[in-house]
Design a protein around this motif. Structure first.
Motif, mmCIF file in Angstrom:
data_model
loop_
_atom_site.group_PDB
_atom_site.id
_atom_site.type_symbol
_atom_site.label_atom_id
_atom_site.label_comp_id
_atom_site.label_asym_id
_atom_site.label_seq_id
_atom_site.Cartn_x
_atom_site.Cartn_y
_atom_site.Cartn_z
ATOM 1 N N TYR A 86 -6.926 48.176 31.145
ATOM 2 C CA TYR A 86 -6.241 47.838 29.903
ATOM 3 C C TYR A 86 -5.013 46.977 30.187
ATOM 4 C CZ TYR A 86 -9.251 51.068 27.442
ATOM 5 O OH TYR A 86 -10.352 51.684 26.915
ATOM 6 N N LEU A 87 -4.828 45.961 29.359
ATOM 7 C CA LEU A 87 -3.710 45.046 29.508
ATOM 8 C C LEU A 87 -2.396 45.759 29.204
ATOM 9 C CD1 LEU A 87 -2.841 42.107 30.017
ATOM 10 C CD2 LEU A 87 -3.229 41.665 27.579
ATOM 11 N N LEU A 88 -1.440 45.653 30.117
ATOM 12 C CA LEU A 88 -0.148 46.313 29.950
ATOM 13 C C LEU A 88 0.934 45.347 29.506
ATOM 14 C CD1 LEU A 88 -0.069 48.672 33.083
ATOM 15 C CD2 LEU A 88 -0.648 49.264 30.719
ATOM 16 N N THR A 89 1.073 44.240 30.209
ATOM 17 C CA THR A 89 2.121 43.280 29.880
ATOM 18 C C THR A 89 1.608 41.855 29.998
ATOM 19 O OG1 THR A 89 2.968 43.132 32.147
ATOM 20 C CG2 THR A 89 3.934 44.827 30.705
ATOM 21 N N GLU A 90 2.253 40.976 29.263
ATOM 22 C CA GLU A 90 1.995 39.536 29.340
ATOM 23 C C GLU A 90 3.354 38.840 29.368
ATOM 24 O OE1 GLU A 90 0.758 36.041 26.206
ATOM 25 O OE2 GLU A 90 -0.361 37.930 26.117
ATOM 26 N N THR A 91 3.572 38.001 30.360
ATOM 27 C CA THR A 91 4.836 37.293 30.511
ATOM 28 C C THR A 91 4.559 35.808 30.666
ATOM 29 O OG1 THR A 91 5.675 39.222 31.717
ATOM 30 C CG2 THR A 91 6.995 37.206 31.805
ATOM 31 N N ASN A 92 5.351 34.967 29.991
ATOM 32 C CA ASN A 92 5.126 33.539 30.148
ATOM 33 C C ASN A 92 5.792 33.040 31.422
ATOM 34 O OD1 ASN A 92 7.825 33.551 29.376
ATOM 35 N ND2 ASN A 92 7.640 31.641 28.231
ATOM 36 N N GLY A 93 5.503 31.809 31.797
ATOM 37 C CA GLY A 93 5.945 31.276 33.082
ATOM 38 C C GLY A 93 7.443 31.196 33.244
ATOM 39 N N ASP A 94 8.168 31.017 32.145
ATOM 40 C CA ASP A 94 9.622 30.915 32.211
ATOM 41 C C ASP A 94 10.325 32.263 32.101
ATOM 42 O OD1 ASP A 94 9.498 28.131 32.406
ATOM 43 O OD2 ASP A 94 9.348 27.922 30.218
ATOM 44 N N ASN A 95 9.543 33.324 31.979
ATOM 45 C CA ASN A 95 10.082 34.685 31.860
ATOM 46 C C ASN A 95 11.023 34.853 30.668
ATOM 47 O OD1 ASN A 95 8.799 35.797 34.201
ATOM 48 N ND2 ASN A 95 10.278 34.713 35.466
ATOM 49 N N ASP A 96 10.851 34.038 29.628
ATOM 50 C CA ASP A 96 11.743 34.186 28.473
ATOM 51 C C ASP A 96 11.157 35.090 27.406
ATOM 52 O OD1 ASP A 96 11.108 30.828 27.157
ATOM 53 O OD2 ASP A 96 9.801 32.545 27.462
ATOM 54 N N TYR A 97 9.948 35.612 27.628
ATOM 55 C CA TYR A 97 9.441 36.671 26.758
ATOM 56 C C TYR A 97 8.477 37.555 27.530
ATOM 57 C CZ TYR A 97 4.765 34.653 25.975
ATOM 58 O OH TYR A 97 3.480 34.194 26.140
ATOM 59 N N VAL A 98 8.404 38.818 27.110
ATOM 60 C CA VAL A 98 7.461 39.789 27.675
ATOM 61 C C VAL A 98 6.782 40.509 26.526
ATOM 62 C CG1 VAL A 98 7.154 41.839 29.103
ATOM 63 C CG2 VAL A 98 8.859 40.127 29.745
ATOM 64 N N LYS A 99 5.460 40.551 26.550
ATOM 65 C CA LYS A 99 4.693 41.324 25.581
ATOM 66 C C LYS A 99 4.239 42.619 26.235
ATOM 67 C CE LYS A 99 2.872 37.518 22.770
ATOM 68 N NZ LYS A 99 1.637 36.873 22.235
ATOM 69 N N THR A 100 4.507 43.753 25.572
ATOM 70 C CA THR A 100 4.090 45.057 26.071
ATOM 71 C C THR A 100 3.013 45.619 25.156
ATOM 72 O OG1 THR A 100 6.308 45.464 26.956
ATOM 73 C CG2 THR A 100 4.850 47.363 26.709
ATOM 74 N N TYR A 101 1.876 46.019 25.737
ATOM 75 C CA TYR A 101 0.738 46.526 24.972
ATOM 76 C C TYR A 101 0.758 48.050 25.000
ATOM 77 C CZ TYR A 101 -1.077 41.767 24.982
ATOM 78 O OH TYR A 101 -1.220 40.404 24.787
ATOM 79 N N ASN A 102 0.703 48.668 23.809
ATOM 80 C CA ASN A 102 0.799 50.121 23.674
ATOM 81 C C ASN A 102 -0.501 50.704 23.124
ATOM 82 O OD1 ASN A 102 3.740 50.093 24.286
ATOM 83 N ND2 ASN A 102 3.852 49.007 22.330
ATOM 84 N N TYR A 103 -0.930 51.845 23.679
ATOM 85 C CA TYR A 103 -2.214 52.449 23.323
ATOM 86 C C TYR A 103 -2.016 53.910 22.922
ATOM 87 C CZ TYR A 103 -3.780 48.351 25.939
ATOM 88 O OH TYR A 103 -3.956 47.066 26.389
ATOM 89 N N ASN A 104 -3.006 54.445 22.187
ATOM 90 C CA ASN A 104 -2.982 55.868 21.854
ATOM 91 C C ASN A 104 -3.809 56.649 22.870
ATOM 92 O OD1 ASN A 104 -5.679 55.464 21.182
ATOM 93 N ND2 ASN A 104 -5.307 55.473 18.962
ATOM 94 N N GLU A 105 -4.012 57.964 22.597
ATOM 95 C CA GLU A 105 -4.726 58.816 23.550
ATOM 96 C C GLU A 105 -6.194 58.449 23.703
ATOM 97 O OE1 GLU A 105 -4.945 60.483 19.466
ATOM 98 O OE2 GLU A 105 -3.332 59.755 20.788
ATOM 99 N N LYS A 106 -6.726 57.662 22.759
ATOM 100 C CA LYS A 106 -8.118 57.206 22.837
ATOM 101 C C LYS A 106 -8.218 55.824 23.486
ATOM 102 C CE LYS A 106 -9.587 59.700 18.676
ATOM 103 N NZ LYS A 106 -10.195 59.546 17.322
ATOM 104 N N ASN A 107 -7.139 55.352 24.050
ATOM 105 C CA ASN A 107 -7.068 54.025 24.659
ATOM 106 C C ASN A 107 -7.304 52.919 23.639
ATOM 107 O OD1 ASN A 107 -6.391 54.684 27.335
ATOM 108 N ND2 ASN A 107 -8.521 55.150 27.833
#
Length: 305
Positions: free
Chosen positions: A100-121
């Motif tokens: 499962y995807l946890l984080t996505e960061t762009n090349g300049d590190n000026d944003y981070v996306k965090t992926y959140n899941y429930n108990e059923k993934n």
């Protein structure tokens, strides 16, 4: 041509084992153009194999000699310009041990996306934190009883997704900023008995302008894991000021193991080559016909658990 280049780029990016916990259907080697790319949150949706931990994308940028060096070569009767390349860092993706995807960061590190899941993934939200902002922006996801994400909610609007009994996407409603007078769109898909998408119908409305696009897909198996896909596209523009305009064109693509290797858009034909690692994941992809297409030079660094 911009549309073609972007489609090639998106095709490669979608190459980023099939899980029983992710109900959403995705593209395969036999169905390489299936519309799984709207919601990607598992390595299955990126066509990644093996215990993937991290993926870093790089884009190959052409760097010619400096103008002074070119002039010097010219004065010395040497007109051959040797080109070099750089690979600026693109996005970085991290995955957990279940894929499962946890984080996505762009090349300049000026944003981070965090992926959140429930108990059923099941994906429940994505938090996007920009470097110059204190609070992250949240996008919420709602799943149906089969585990497919059927609604995405933002501060401005919501997007809806509908699936058939095979968990294949059949309808996508894009209502982004519709409440503020912005654009909205509806896309529908149909499939054949081999689970390959065969029609794609798109209606985009922006103000008084309506753009309708209808695409039919046909498939021919050339050899094991190698398919010729033919696209017939009809696009109609309706606008009170510009009038009605219609354009039709045909495209043919060859996919090898799910990877685009030949693209013929009726104007010219482009060929592409790629390399894979020990898990058969694509790690380099480039235009083997014309090195002027920068978007077609991409490489991928994959770290495994």
């Amino acid at each position: 041509m911009y549309y073609c280049d972007m489609k090639i780029l998106l095709t490669f990016l979608s190459l980023l084992f099939i899980s029983t916990t992710t109900a959403q259907s995705f593209a395969t080697s036999d169905a390489p153009v299936n519309p799984e790319g709207l919601l990607k949150y598992h390595k299955d949706h990126f066509m990644l194999k093996g215990p993937v931990k991290k993926v870093i994308l790089y884009s190959k940028i052409k760097r010619s000699k400096s103008l002074k060096q070119i002039e010097s070569d010219y004065l010395n009767s040497t007109i051959t310009i040797v080109r070099g390349y750089e690979y600026p860092k693109g996005k970085t993706y991290t995955f957990d041990r279940d894929g499962y995807l946890l984080t996505e960061t762009n090349g300049d590190n000026d944003y981070v996306k965090t992926y959140n899941y429930n108990e059923k993934n099941q994906l429940v939200s994505i938090d996007t934190k920009y470097e110059d902002e204190d609070n992250p922006k949240k996008r919420n996801y709602i799943s149906d009883s089969n585990g497919n994400i059927n609604r995405v909610v933002t501060n401005y609007a919501y997007d809806d997704y509908e699936y058939n009994g095979k968990n294949q996407l059949i309808k996508y409603l894009d209502s982004y900023n519709e409440s503020k007078g912005g654009s909205k769109g509806v896309t529908t898909y149909t499939y054949n008995n081999s689970s390959q998408v065969i029609t794609e119908s798109i209606e985009k409305v922006s103000g008084r302008m309506i753009i309708n696009t209808f695409i039919t897909y046909s498939y021919k198996k050339l050899e094991p894991q190698k398919w010729l896909v033919t696209e017939n596209t009809k696009r109609t523009l309706k606008d009170p000021q510009l009038g009605n305009k219609t354009k039709e064109y045909k495209s043919q693509m060859v996919y090898t193991n799910g990877v685009l290797t030949v693209a013929d858009y009726g104007v010219d034909e482009n060929r592409y080559k790629f390399t894979t690692d020990r898990f058969d994941n694509v790690i380099t992809y480039e235009n083997a016909t014309d090195d002027s297409k920068i978007n077609s030079y991409i490489k991928k660094e994959i770290n495994y658990w």
